[in-house]
Scaffold this motif. Structure first.
Motif, PDB file in Angstrom:
ATOM      1  N   LEU A 124      34.762  40.754  49.164  1.00 43.13           N
ATOM      2  CA  LEU A 124      35.870  40.524  50.135  1.00 43.13           C
ATOM      3  C   LEU A 124      35.842  39.583  51.043  1.00 43.13           C
ATOM      4  O   LEU A 124      36.505  38.906  51.810  1.00 43.13           O
ATOM      5  N   ARG A 132      26.788  51.023  46.686  1.00 44.17           N
ATOM      6  CA  ARG A 132      26.828  49.762  46.362  1.00 44.17           C
ATOM      7  C   ARG A 132      26.552  49.438  44.928  1.00 44.17           C
ATOM      8  O   ARG A 132      27.215  48.475  44.499  1.00 44.17           O
ATOM      9  N   MET A 140      29.531  50.531  43.028  1.00 43.44           N
ATOM     10  CA  MET A 140      30.687  49.456  43.024  1.00 43.44           C
ATOM     11  C   MET A 140      30.331  48.250  42.515  1.00 43.44           C
ATOM     12  O   MET A 140      31.317  47.790  41.690  1.00 43.44           O
ATOM     13  N   HIS A 176      30.545  45.917  59.198  1.00 44.21           N
ATOM     14  CA  HIS A 176      31.221  46.207  57.953  1.00 44.21           C
ATOM     15  C   HIS A 176      30.158  47.035  56.909  1.00 44.21           C
ATOM     16  O   HIS A 176      30.155  46.290  55.682  1.00 44.21           O
ATOM     17  N   LEU A 227      33.336  54.702  46.458  1.00 47.00           N
ATOM     18  CA  LEU A 227      32.968  54.592  47.930  1.00 47.00           C
ATOM     19  C   LEU A 227      33.598  55.607  48.794  1.00 47.00           C
ATOM     20  O   LEU A 227      33.196  55.399  49.906  1.00 47.00           O
ATOM     21  N   ARG A 253      40.249  47.735  57.979  1.00 48.85           N
ATOM     22  CA  ARG A 253      40.390  46.224  58.094  1.00 48.85           C
ATOM     23  C   ARG A 253      40.613  45.838  59.574  1.00 48.85           C
ATOM     24  O   ARG A 253      41.572  46.432  60.283  1.00 48.85           O
ATOM     25  N   ALA A 312      35.397  45.582  46.042  1.00 52.70           N
ATOM     26  CA  ALA A 312      35.782  46.330  47.123  1.00 52.70           C
ATOM     27  C   ALA A 312      36.794  47.072  46.641  1.00 52.70           C
ATOM     28  O   ALA A 312      37.758  46.743  45.609  1.00 52.70           O
ATOM     29  N   VAL A 313      37.312  48.122  47.332  1.00 47.58           N
ATOM     30  CA  VAL A 313      38.396  49.010  47.289  1.00 47.58           C
ATOM     31  C   VAL A 313      39.752  48.156  47.992  1.00 47.58           C
ATOM     32  O   VAL A 313      40.734  48.024  47.364  1.00 47.58           O
ATOM     33  N   GLY A 314      39.527  47.384  49.100  1.00 48.22           N
ATOM     34  CA  GLY A 314      40.473  46.612  49.699  1.00 48.22           C
ATOM     35  C   GLY A 314      40.638  45.248  48.772  1.00 48.22           C
ATOM     36  O   GLY A 314      39.621  44.725  48.378  1.00 48.22           O
ATOM     37  N   SER A 357      30.817  51.269  53.185  1.00 51.42           N
ATOM     38  CA  SER A 357      30.547  51.736  51.788  1.00 51.42           C
ATOM     39  C   SER A 357      28.748  51.471  51.651  1.00 51.42           C
ATOM     40  O   SER A 357      28.265  51.611  50.490  1.00 51.42           O
TER      41      SER A 357
HETATM   42  C1  DGY Z   1      36.103  47.954  50.777  1.00 50.58           C
HETATM   43  O1  DGY Z   1      35.523  48.314  49.861  1.00 50.58           O
HETATM   44  O2  DGY Z   1      37.336  47.636  50.820  1.00 50.58           O
HETATM   45  C2  DGY Z   1      35.151  47.916  51.876  1.00 50.58           C
HETATM   46  O3  DGY Z   1      35.738  47.419  52.834  1.00 50.58           O
HETATM   47  C3  DGY Z   1      33.860  47.637  51.568  1.00 50.58           C
HETATM   48  O4  DGY Z   1      33.171  48.571  50.712  1.00 50.58           O
END
Ligand code: DGY
Length: 330
Positions: free
Chosen positions: A54, A295, A298, A286, A101, A238, A76-78, A289
């Protein structure tokens, strides 16, 4: 010939090894410094796959330099760091890491609610600074979570998991979401409110919505003014969703009680940012997660998405599905 991929940060070795079984790998391996833009601009030119974090801004200009890119795998999910429309326009798949996460981020959201509401960091600093002279009736008193009303802004996976935890604290849970989720309402015993009402009624407000042009500054002066003076605001989504200048004033003037922030508009937040001067804000770098297990999950999931993309399979977690559905993929 193996596909070429670029990885923008040093990853755990087993993850890199897995990618190397299928791909020629180049990796930015400076320990924990984001890859410089000029380096990424050069590297992206001929790769088939990009594995990024990210911290990288994958914008239109950068994508214009990609000649072979088939997939961008974000760990990341975002994915607000990626111009998905620009990628789709070039037939490039964009993937993310949802699901793995959820619980870890819900845990941290809950931890921040408690830390900010019960003034844990302030209390710890108080003790370490030698200020603790005696037990005292109203010393470092905060807000109860048990039995309080929780307002969740954005009822995605993480929002639902936070709601489940809140039930264990006998909280009354309200939510605001773009669309109503009747099934979740029944299953979790939670109630829909419009944003304004949620802000007025909640003792704790958690921001868990994705960051999009529509949610930018969703919580600003006007919204903060609706909240109770005893309310606690937590943001683990965010930074840009909450207007930091307005939040500073609301916290400083006592318009709200406290805030717990894991995310900021600019990351890392500058050490001279006014928010960092306030005792009633708990700040984290931040780490929503950041459990070892999550981690790794992910990192592995992002590797799987990348490999599926370069092997021209449909990645499991594809953000721009229409690129495949409409036959636009590279
Ligand atoms: C995401 O995954 O978007 C988080 O902000 C970081 O894990």
């Amino acid at each position: 010939m193996k596909p070429n991929v670029y990885i923008t940060r040093k990853l755990p070795l087993p993850v890199v090894e897995k990618i190397k079984e299928v791909c020629e790998v180049r990796m930015w391996d400076e320990e924990d410094i984001p890859v410089p833009k000029e380096v990424l601009e050069k590297e992206i030119e001929n790769v088939d796959g990009l594995y990024c974090l990210l911290t990288e801004s994958i914008d239109k200009e950068l994508l214009s330099k990609a000649n072979n890119l088939k997939v961008i795998s974000n760990m990341a999910v975002g994915y607000n760091n990626i111009d998905v429309d620009a990628a789709s326009g070039k037939g490039i798949l964009v993937t993310n890491t949802p699901g793995v996460l959820t619980e870890t981020t819900a845990d941290l959201t809950f931890a921040l609610m408690m830390a900010a509401g019960r003034r844990l960091v302030e209390a710890s600093d108080y003790l370490k600074a030698g200020k603790w002279k005696t037990w005292s009736p109203m010393m470092l008193t905060g807000q109860d979570m048990y039995g309080a009303t929780l307002g969740i802004i954005g009822l995605g996976r993480i929002g639902e998991s936070v709601a489940k935890r809140a039930k264990g604290f006998d909280m009354d849970v309200l939510y605001y979401n773009r669309s109503r989720k009747k099934e979740a309402e029944e299953e979790l015993g939670i109630h829909y409110r419009d944003l304004e009402t949620l802000l007025k009624e909640s003792d704790f407000v958690c921001v868990l919505t994705p960051y999009t042009p529509e949610t930018e500054n969703l919580i600003g002066k006007e919204q903060l003014a609706l909240m109770k003076s005893s309310a606690v605001l937590v943001n683990t989504a965010r930074g840009g969703i909450v207007n930091e200048g307005d939040l500073y004033h609301a916290l400083k003037s006592g318009e709200i009680f406290a805030a717990g922030l894991d995310v900021f508009k600019e990351e890392p937040i500058s050490l001279d940012h006014p928010l960092l001067t306030l005792p009633n804000v708990v700040v984290l770098p931040h780490i929503g997660s950041a459990s070892k297990k999550t981690r790794m999950n992910m990192a592995n999931l992002a590797a799987d998405n990348l490999l599926q993309g370069v092997e021209r399979k449909t990645p499991k977690h594809l953000v721009n599905k229409h690129v495949i559905e409409e036959g636009l993929s590279y």
